[in-house]
Design an enzyme around this catalytic site. Structure first.
Site, mmCIF file in Angstrom:
data_model
loop_
_atom_site.group_PDB
_atom_site.id
_atom_site.type_symbol
_atom_site.label_atom_id
_atom_site.label_comp_id
_atom_site.label_asym_id
_atom_site.label_seq_id
_atom_site.Cartn_x
_atom_site.Cartn_y
_atom_site.Cartn_z
ATOM 1 N N SER A 34 51.088 32.323 58.468
ATOM 2 C CA SER A 34 49.907 32.193 57.599
ATOM 3 C C SER A 34 48.892 31.203 58.161
ATOM 4 O O SER A 34 49.247 30.139 58.683
ATOM 5 C CB SER A 34 50.341 31.730 56.212
ATOM 6 O OG SER A 34 49.197 31.509 55.410
ATOM 7 N N ALA A 35 47.627 31.553 57.993
ATOM 8 C CA ALA A 35 46.538 30.650 58.381
ATOM 9 C C ALA A 35 46.535 29.387 57.510
ATOM 10 O O ALA A 35 45.861 28.409 57.846
ATOM 11 C CB ALA A 35 45.202 31.380 58.270
ATOM 12 N N ASP A 36 47.294 29.401 56.420
ATOM 13 C CA ASP A 36 47.401 28.186 55.583
ATOM 14 C C ASP A 36 47.919 27.001 56.409
ATOM 15 O O ASP A 36 47.515 25.852 56.187
ATOM 16 C CB ASP A 36 48.385 28.405 54.419
ATOM 17 C CG ASP A 36 47.878 29.389 53.375
ATOM 18 O OD1 ASP A 36 46.705 29.802 53.461
ATOM 19 O OD2 ASP A 36 48.672 29.742 52.483
ATOM 20 N N LYS A 44 58.040 29.887 49.513
ATOM 21 C CA LYS A 44 58.971 30.879 48.986
ATOM 22 C C LYS A 44 60.010 31.267 50.011
ATOM 23 O O LYS A 44 59.716 31.293 51.197
ATOM 24 C CB LYS A 44 58.194 32.142 48.636
ATOM 25 C CG LYS A 44 57.450 32.005 47.356
ATOM 26 C CD LYS A 44 57.239 33.367 46.738
ATOM 27 C CE LYS A 44 56.771 33.155 45.335
ATOM 28 N NZ LYS A 44 55.397 33.586 45.156
ATOM 29 N N GLU A 71 43.204 27.496 43.430
ATOM 30 C CA GLU A 71 42.886 28.689 44.215
ATOM 31 C C GLU A 71 42.753 29.915 43.321
ATOM 32 O O GLU A 71 43.148 29.896 42.148
ATOM 33 C CB GLU A 71 43.950 28.937 45.286
ATOM 34 C CG GLU A 71 45.309 29.295 44.720
ATOM 35 C CD GLU A 71 46.146 30.131 45.687
ATOM 36 O OE1 GLU A 71 45.672 31.188 46.140
ATOM 37 O OE2 GLU A 71 47.296 29.715 45.952
ATOM 38 N N VAL A 94 45.068 29.623 49.959
ATOM 39 C CA VAL A 94 45.206 28.174 50.162
ATOM 40 C C VAL A 94 44.242 27.720 51.257
ATOM 41 O O VAL A 94 43.507 26.738 51.090
ATOM 42 C CB VAL A 94 46.673 27.809 50.509
ATOM 43 C CG1 VAL A 94 46.780 26.375 51.012
ATOM 44 C CG2 VAL A 94 47.574 28.026 49.291
ATOM 45 N N LYS A 146 40.873 39.164 49.584
ATOM 46 C CA LYS A 146 41.773 38.012 49.754
ATOM 47 C C LYS A 146 41.298 37.256 50.987
ATOM 48 O O LYS A 146 41.451 37.724 52.102
ATOM 49 C CB LYS A 146 43.210 38.511 49.933
ATOM 50 C CG LYS A 146 44.220 37.427 50.247
ATOM 51 C CD LYS A 146 45.584 38.027 50.613
ATOM 52 C CE LYS A 146 46.468 36.973 51.262
ATOM 53 N NZ LYS A 146 47.672 37.559 51.863
ATOM 54 N N ASP A 204 53.678 36.755 62.472
ATOM 55 C CA ASP A 204 53.037 36.596 61.165
ATOM 56 C C ASP A 204 53.237 35.161 60.677
ATOM 57 O O ASP A 204 54.279 34.810 60.117
ATOM 58 C CB ASP A 204 53.623 37.603 60.161
ATOM 59 C CG ASP A 204 52.843 37.611 58.857
ATOM 60 O OD1 ASP A 204 52.021 36.700 58.645
ATOM 61 O OD2 ASP A 204 53.069 38.524 58.037
HETATM 62 N N1 PSU Z 1 52.597 32.294 48.020
HETATM 63 C C1 PSU Z 1 52.865 32.375 46.704
HETATM 64 N N2 PSU Z 1 51.917 32.845 45.857
HETATM 65 C C2 PSU Z 1 50.675 33.212 46.294
HETATM 66 C C3 PSU Z 1 50.391 33.088 47.693
HETATM 67 C C4 PSU Z 1 51.374 32.627 48.498
HETATM 68 O O1 PSU Z 1 53.967 32.029 46.312
HETATM 69 O O2 PSU Z 1 49.845 33.651 45.487
HETATM 70 C C5 PSU Z 1 49.017 33.414 48.188
HETATM 71 C C6 PSU Z 1 48.237 32.114 48.421
HETATM 72 O O3 PSU Z 1 46.862 32.349 48.159
HETATM 73 C C7 PSU Z 1 48.430 31.860 49.915
HETATM 74 C C8 PSU Z 1 48.411 33.272 50.439
HETATM 75 O O4 PSU Z 1 47.434 31.055 50.498
HETATM 76 O O5 PSU Z 1 49.116 34.031 49.474
HETATM 77 C C9 PSU Z 1 49.054 33.390 51.798
HETATM 78 O O6 PSU Z 1 48.849 34.671 52.291
HETATM 79 P P1 PSU Z 1 49.274 35.017 53.795
HETATM 80 O O7 PSU Z 1 50.775 34.938 53.810
HETATM 81 O O8 PSU Z 1 48.752 36.407 54.000
HETATM 82 O O9 PSU Z 1 48.627 34.001 54.667
HETATM 83 MN MN MN Z 2 50.310 36.793 57.305
#
Ligand code: PSU
Ligand code: MN
Length: 300
Positions: A140-142, A159, A25, A106, A86, A138
């Site tokens: 994540s879309a992941d 994390k 990524e 991701v 992003k 909140d």
């Molecule tokens: N977690 C990490 N390092 C990162 C990310 C997440 O430890 O760099 C990044 C990844 O690209 C992940 C994104 O897909 O943040 C998730 O963002 P959000 O929580 O806004 O969905």
């Molecule tokens: Mn988010």
């Protein structure tokens, strides 16, 4: 689609010769680490994959195309674009149309890897359910992407800035296969043990590869998440990192950070609070994940 997907010369050659590829990524480069360590990490991780006779393909949106693999020049340009977008599933298409430079999370990397026929993807940590997610919604879309798109993602877990129990619950609800590699407990990024049992354990990359293919045979949508614990000598003990996480989280609330900005803000603050120690661990675990992803890719 052919006009949208651009393959680097290296990735194109690997495809022609039917050699395995591993996707990487780019949000980790633009929003996860400071310059120049981000560029050094990206180069090193690609080299680790090459050392396994597997082709690395860092994915990003540049010049109106989905780039599958980046040249050195493109990688340098991306690592030096602090205002890169992003991108997740929601905004991938709009970025392509407007011709902006976009880094893939991701979720977006999984979508692009699938389009390019790449089955395995290595990263640091995935997004998940944020603490207080029952209030903020909140999530994540992941997680949704893991439910939809058949790619095996190797990460060091989630994390502790996230609510890991809720993240695992959502993954279970969504039907995502979640493994811990070589241990029973799901790892927690900087530390090897989240205190929670992983739903599945794998000790052999071949089993992970076979399970990936079996999902395909069964017609099951969605991918697999492999939690690969950070190497012991690079671990940050939970009692050291926890106060920094708490401090960063309180600041994020006080500053009313929301939506896409939350994860980059927390990563940046923890980097500062740990005086760079979090970054060294982050780099070590991405390298470790690249190794495992390359081994899985070779079995596919
Ligand atoms: N977690 C990490 N390092 C990162 C990310 C997440 O430890 O760099 C990044 C990844 O690209 C992940 C994104 O897909 O943040 C998730 O963002 P959000 O929580 O806004 O969905
Ligand atoms: Mn988010």
């Amino acid at each position: 689609m052919n006009e949208l997907l651009w393959f680097s010369p290296e990735a194109e050659a690997a495809r022609r010769e039917n050699r395995p590829l591993v996707a990487l990524e780019s949000t980790i480069i633009t929003h996860g680490m400071p310059f120049p360590q981000n560029l050094e990490m990206a180069h090193k991780v690609e080299q680790i994959i090459r050392n396994h006779d597997v082709c690395p393909a860092t994915i990003a949106i540049m010049d109106g195309r989905i780039c599958i693999g980046l040249t050195d020049e493109q990688l340098k340009r991306l690592a030096n674009t602090p205002d890169a977008r992003k991108l997740s599933r929601a905004d991938l298409a709009e970025c392509l149309v407007t011709g902006q430079t976009g880094a893939t999370t991701v979720a977006a990397t999984m979508i692009c890897a699938r389009l390019a026929g790449i089955d395995v993807f290595a990263t640091g940590g995935i997004g998940g359910v944020h603490r207080g997610g029952e209030q903020s919604f909140d999530i994540s879309a992941d997680l949704q992407e893991l439910a939809k798109t058949r790619v095996t993602v190797v990460a060091a877990g989630a994390k502790a800035i996230l609510d890991i129990p809720k993240t695992l619950e959502v993954l279970e609800t969504l039907g995502v296969a979640v493994f811990a590699y070589g241990q029973d407990r799901f790892p927690a990024f900087w530390s090897r043990d989240s205190g929670l049992a992983a739903p599945l354990r794998a000790d052999d990359p071949e089993i992970i590869a076979k399970a990936h293919m079996m999902r395909g045979q069964l017609g099951l949508a969605g991918g697999q998440l492999v939690g690969n614990p950070v190497p012991e000598d690079s671990e940050i003990p939970a009692d050291v990192i926890t106060p920094m996480i708490e401090a960063a989280l309180s600041e994020a609330v006080a500053k009313q950070i929301s939506a896409k900005a939350v994860t980059p803000f927390l990563l940046d603050r923890i980097f500062e609070l740990s005086k760079g120690a979090s970054l060294a661990t982050n780099i070590a675990l991405v390298e470790n994940n690249a190794q495992l992803a390359a081994k899985i890719a070779r079995h596919l």
